[in-house]
Structure formats: structure tokens, C-alpha cells
Write an enzyme that holds these catalytic residues in place. Sequence first.
Site, PDB file in Angstrom:
ATOM      1  N   ASP A   1      43.203  34.815  34.237  1.00 18.31           N
ATOM      2  CA  ASP A   1      42.893  33.809  33.484  1.00 18.31           C
ATOM      3  C   ASP A   1      41.768  34.465  32.405  1.00 18.31           C
ATOM      4  OD1 ASP A   1      42.522  31.433  31.908  1.00 18.31           O
ATOM      5  OD2 ASP A   1      41.290  30.615  33.450  1.00 18.31           O
TER       6      ASP A   1
ATOM      7  N   PHE B   1      46.440  24.182  33.469  1.00 20.27           N
ATOM      8  CA  PHE B   1      46.298  24.362  34.802  1.00 20.27           C
ATOM      9  C   PHE B   1      47.262  24.520  35.699  1.00 20.27           C
ATOM     10  CE2 PHE B   1      44.108  24.366  38.936  1.00 20.27           C
ATOM     11  CZ  PHE B   1      43.217  25.259  38.818  1.00 20.27           C
TER      12      PHE B   1
ATOM     13  N   ASP C   1      47.340  36.357  41.703  1.00 25.20           N
ATOM     14  CA  ASP C   1      48.316  35.102  41.398  1.00 25.20           C
ATOM     15  C   ASP C   1      48.544  35.022  40.029  1.00 25.20           C
ATOM     16  OD1 ASP C   1      45.582  34.193  41.330  1.00 25.20           O
ATOM     17  OD2 ASP C   1      45.959  32.402  42.569  1.00 25.20           O
TER      18      ASP C   1
ATOM     19  N   ARG D   1      49.380  24.874  47.176  1.00 28.32           N
ATOM     20  CA  ARG D   1      49.970  26.262  47.228  1.00 28.32           C
ATOM     21  C   ARG D   1      51.275  26.550  48.006  1.00 28.32           C
ATOM     22  NH1 ARG D   1      45.125  29.554  46.655  1.00 28.32           N
ATOM     23  NH2 ARG D   1      43.147  28.718  47.367  1.00 28.32           N
TER      24      ARG D   1
ATOM     25  N   GLY E   1      45.753  33.023  46.752  1.00 23.69           N
ATOM     26  CA  GLY E   1      46.609  32.710  46.055  1.00 23.69           C
ATOM     27  C   GLY E   1      47.820  33.669  45.711  1.00 23.69           C
TER      28      GLY E   1
HETATM   29  P1  IMP Z   1      39.844  34.811  36.149  1.00 27.38           P
HETATM   30  O1  IMP Z   1      38.660  35.537  36.873  1.00 27.38           O
HETATM   31  O2  IMP Z   1      39.199  33.747  35.299  1.00 27.38           O
HETATM   32  O3  IMP Z   1      40.981  35.687  35.458  1.00 27.38           O
HETATM   33  O4  IMP Z   1      40.492  33.834  37.170  1.00 27.38           O
HETATM   34  C1  IMP Z   1      41.378  34.408  38.369  1.00 27.38           C
HETATM   35  C2  IMP Z   1      41.471  33.326  39.331  1.00 27.38           C
HETATM   36  O5  IMP Z   1      41.236  32.118  39.066  1.00 27.38           O
HETATM   37  C3  IMP Z   1      42.774  33.173  39.839  1.00 27.38           C
HETATM   38  O6  IMP Z   1      42.943  34.241  40.998  1.00 27.38           O
HETATM   39  C4  IMP Z   1      42.999  31.784  40.354  1.00 27.38           C
HETATM   40  O7  IMP Z   1      42.430  31.763  41.706  1.00 27.38           O
HETATM   41  C5  IMP Z   1      41.956  31.091  39.516  1.00 27.38           C
HETATM   42  N1  IMP Z   1      42.877  30.411  38.630  1.00 27.38           N
HETATM   43  C6  IMP Z   1      42.833  30.667  37.102  1.00 27.38           C
HETATM   44  N2  IMP Z   1      43.456  30.108  36.367  1.00 27.38           N
HETATM   45  C7  IMP Z   1      44.299  29.095  37.568  1.00 27.38           C
HETATM   46  C8  IMP Z   1      45.274  28.312  37.082  1.00 27.38           C
HETATM   47  O8  IMP Z   1      45.690  28.010  36.169  1.00 27.38           O
HETATM   48  N3  IMP Z   1      45.527  27.768  38.392  1.00 27.38           N
HETATM   49  C9  IMP Z   1      45.099  27.899  39.589  1.00 27.38           C
HETATM   50  N4  IMP Z   1      44.092  28.940  39.554  1.00 27.38           N
HETATM   51  C10 IMP Z   1      43.846  29.437  38.453  1.00 27.38           C
HETATM   52 MG    MG Z   2      42.265  30.045  43.269  1.00 24.92          MG
END
Ligand code: IMP
Ligand code: MG
Length: 176
Positions: free
Chosen positions: A103, A152, A100, A165, A44
Site C-alpha cells: 500500500d 480497503f 499480502d 482472513r 496476511g
Molecule cells: P504499507 O506499509 O502501507 O505498504 O502496508 C502494508 C500492510 O498494511 C500490509 O501488509 C497489510 O497488512 C496492511 N494493508 C494495507 N492495505 C490494506 C488493505 O487494503 N486491506 C488490508 N490490509 C491492508
Molecule cells: Mg494487516
Amino acid sequence: MTNETIGTVLITEEQIREKAEEIGRQISEDYAGQEIILVGILRGAVPWMADVMKRITLDMTIDFMAVSSYGAATKSSGVVKINKDLETDIDGKHVIIVEDIVDSGVTLNYLEGYLKSRGAASVKLCSLLDKPEGRRVDIKADYVGFTVDDRFIVGYGLDYDQKFRNLPYITWLESE
Ligand code: IMP
Ligand code: MG
């Protein structure tokens, strides 16, 4: 989700380019006189990393890691697995992780610890997007492009089930 449609443009390519320029300039100031390595998180971060690195005026190198915590679902499993490791020795180096989106923060929290354990002199985080409402661990990116609502997001590197992407802007997924 069987039928995916996307919303309208949330953040334009132009806005992203301007932000990349601003952050690239900031990184160049913050690390003046130092050598840095950008570690992009596949897949991403690719378009955003390409934008930011072109705006950095320091001696720098790049490397990539691939991790997974999400499958073909929109919710984090909370488990981080390394699918592709660094090819560079980062011992004593200043590392900036390029992502990218932050979250839950699980991925970046894990990666920060991992890169420090590999001997990095410092680890900072640069993310195109920040989704603060999703946070489950206490982590804050040092360089953030844009803050988004708890939806999302797809486009500009971000995917749903590996799709979208390639969109040259940021939008969100609408499900029916
Ligand atoms: P985290 O570990 O929950 O912070 O997630 C990070 C990863 O989850 C990012 O690198 C993204 O690949 C994926 N991700 C989290 N939220 C989204 C979203 O809204 N759209 C697409 N990918 C997401
Ligand atoms: Mg992803």
C-alpha cells in the site's frame, strides 16, 4: 467503523491459484541453480505464500516475520515495528519477501533494508496485491499478483481488525 459489510467477489480463488502458478514458475526460472528463502510476513501472507511455494521447483526454505504498522485502523501509522524476527541466518542468501499487499510501501521498504543489513545476497519482493495509489515511498514489488484500486481490501489473508482472513477470495470492506 461499527458495522462492517463486504463487497462482492473481486478476485476469485481460481484466479489467485493461476497467478500463484505463474509466479512460482517465474521465480523458479529467475533463480535457476540458486537456493532461496521465502520470508512470509505474518499474518496476511500465509495463504498466498502457501500457494506460491508449492509452485517453486528449486531448493528452498521458508521463514516468517511479524511486523506492525497498522493497528485496528485502516490507515498506516508509518511506523514499522518488528514483533517476530527471523529464526534463520540469511547471510549470503537470496531472499524473497512475501507480502499480502503493498500500500504505502513503508513496510516493504523497511523490510528490504532490514534484510539487506542482515547480510542477504539479494532481496526481492513478491506481493499478492499492489495498491499503487496508496504509495508514499518509492518501492516496486518484483512479483505482483494483482493491482487493486484504492479501497480497503479483505480476504485471502487480508484482514480488517483480524477478521475476514479466512475468505477464499478477495473482496473489499464497505462501511455504513
Ligand atoms: P504499507 O506499509 O502501507 O505498504 O502496508 C502494508 C500492510 O498494511 C500490509 O501488509 C497489510 O497488512 C496492511 N494493508 C494495507 N492495505 C490494506 C488493505 O487494503 N486491506 C488490508 N490490509 C491492508
Ligand atoms: Mg494487516
